[in-house]
Design an enzyme around this catalytic site. Structure first.
Site, mmCIF file in Angstrom:
data_model
loop_
_atom_site.group_PDB
_atom_site.id
_atom_site.type_symbol
_atom_site.label_atom_id
_atom_site.label_comp_id
_atom_site.label_asym_id
_atom_site.label_seq_id
_atom_site.Cartn_x
_atom_site.Cartn_y
_atom_site.Cartn_z
ATOM 1 N N HIS A 1 3.173 11.761 -6.937
ATOM 2 C CA HIS A 1 1.863 11.402 -7.183
ATOM 3 C C HIS A 1 1.437 9.844 -7.113
ATOM 4 O O HIS A 1 2.320 8.840 -7.201
ATOM 5 C CB HIS A 1 1.386 11.745 -8.640
ATOM 6 C CG HIS A 1 2.242 11.048 -9.751
ATOM 7 N ND1 HIS A 1 3.251 11.572 -10.207
ATOM 8 C CD2 HIS A 1 1.887 9.645 -10.403
ATOM 9 C CE1 HIS A 1 3.924 10.986 -11.354
ATOM 10 N NE2 HIS A 1 3.149 9.579 -11.226
ATOM 11 N N HIS B 1 1.092 -1.226 0.028
ATOM 12 C CA HIS B 1 0.008 0.020 0.097
ATOM 13 C C HIS B 1 0.931 1.128 -0.002
ATOM 14 O O HIS B 1 2.188 1.227 0.303
ATOM 15 C CB HIS B 1 -1.040 -0.226 1.094
ATOM 16 C CG HIS B 1 -0.400 0.032 2.374
ATOM 17 N ND1 HIS B 1 -0.108 -0.830 3.306
ATOM 18 C CD2 HIS B 1 0.060 1.215 3.293
ATOM 19 C CE1 HIS B 1 0.428 -0.605 4.578
ATOM 20 N NE2 HIS B 1 0.782 0.840 4.513
ATOM 21 N N ARG C 1 -1.957 11.157 4.408
ATOM 22 C CA ARG C 1 -2.622 11.750 5.332
ATOM 23 C C ARG C 1 -3.806 12.722 4.662
ATOM 24 O O ARG C 1 -3.585 13.506 3.874
ATOM 25 C CB ARG C 1 -1.565 12.301 6.350
ATOM 26 C CG ARG C 1 -0.620 11.591 6.932
ATOM 27 C CD ARG C 1 0.430 12.266 7.816
ATOM 28 N NE ARG C 1 0.996 11.318 8.537
ATOM 29 C CZ ARG C 1 2.435 11.138 8.073
ATOM 30 N NH1 ARG C 1 2.736 11.523 7.187
ATOM 31 N NH2 ARG C 1 2.993 10.029 8.710
ATOM 32 N N ASN D 1 -5.559 11.665 11.403
ATOM 33 C CA ASN D 1 -5.306 11.893 12.723
ATOM 34 C C ASN D 1 -6.350 12.802 13.512
ATOM 35 O O ASN D 1 -6.773 13.763 12.917
ATOM 36 C CB ASN D 1 -3.650 12.764 12.759
ATOM 37 C CG ASN D 1 -2.809 11.684 12.552
ATOM 38 O OD1 ASN D 1 -2.332 10.948 13.065
ATOM 39 N ND2 ASN D 1 -2.057 12.078 11.453
#
Length: 270
Positions: free
Chosen positions: A86, A18, A22, A72
């Site tokens: 990207h 993977h 964030r 978060n």
């Protein structure tokens, strides 16, 4: 992939599992990826201070990679930096224009259309500004992850890192007047597996890491054995298995990009 026993098949050790991004608004990001790329939730890890959600196409190949969105808890903002480039997602050959127009009709921002990219690819951005390239491939599910691009300051050093530490090899390269792209995967990796694209600009520029991107993750048949091999090959001992409750580990490439090592049978904590 993660958290789903049906997807823990015989993936080759070292396959990219993977890429983690964030996000500032988890609901907005989930809506964007599920609406526009037809992704579905493959797994979720709810911790006290953060939430990880794993996404991918419904018919994801056993060696395909997923997207990890990390939220978060609380009010956080992130700097994009330019050391990460990207993610790239696939559409079938000949369907680039239609796929891009579909995204435009759905209200996605027009960032770099196919015409501006010579009709070979296109770019959009997700709600947090992560760039998403659309590439034409006849392998893998539509919208599945094709590669993740990172920028490197020394091409020879970066290529040596991936070939010596991880036993990756070239699956493609593109050298132009001002930059070069090198695509790397494990030997004999499935066409549907995600590659890492190393982008080297010839002008000697340096990059800022930022914190809007997290890491790449590599799948290991045996975490301890894989980690021991990395240490023997002089990879950076960033976060060893013991420091991560023997559940995963982290190293870094020469440019500081974090690389997580996961066992193939990794499961989220209760």
């Amino acid at each position: 992939m993660l958290f789903d026993s049906e997807l823990h098949l015989s993936g080759m050790s070292g396959t990219l599992d993977h890429v983690m991004l964030r996000v500032e608004d988890l609901d907005e990001s989930l809506d964007w990826y599920t609406t526009h790329l037809d992704y579905e939730e493959k797994g979720r890890w709810e911790a006290e201070t953060f939430t990880n959600v794993y996404l991918g196409p419904e018919d994801l190949h056993e060696d395909g990679a997923v997207l990890e969105l990390t939220y978060n808890h609380g009010d956080h903002t992130y700097e994009m930096g330019d050391a990460w480039g990207h993610i790239a997602v696939r559409v079938p050959e000949g369907e680039l224009e239609d796929a891009y127009q579909q995204l435009m009709d759905e209200g996605v921002e027009d960032y770099r259309d196919p015409e501006s990219c010579g009709g070979r690819y296109a770019f959009v951005k997700d709600p947090d500004g992560h760039e998403v390239e659309i590439v034409q491939r006849n392998q893998g599910a539509t919208w599945s992850l094709d590669h993740t691009m990172i920028r490197v300051e020394d091409a020879d050093q970066a290529l040596g890192f991936w070939t010596r530490k991880f036993e990756y090899e070239h699956t493609g390269r593109w050298e132009s007047d001002t930059f070069a792209n090198y695509f790397m995967k494990p030997k004999d990796a499935a066409e549907e597996a995600m590659a890492v694209e190393l982008t080297y600009n010839y002008d000697g520029r340096t990059y800022e890491m930022g914190d809007a991107w997290g890491h790449l993750a590599v799948r290991a048949d045996d975490l301890d054995d894989y980690w021991e091999s990395l240490m023997e090959r002089e990879a950076e001992d960033y976060r060893d298995p013991a420091s991560c409750d023997d559940r995963y580990a982290f190293t870094k490439d020469p440019d500081g990009h974090e690389i997580e090592i996961l066992p193939s049978d990794f499961e989220s904590p209760e």
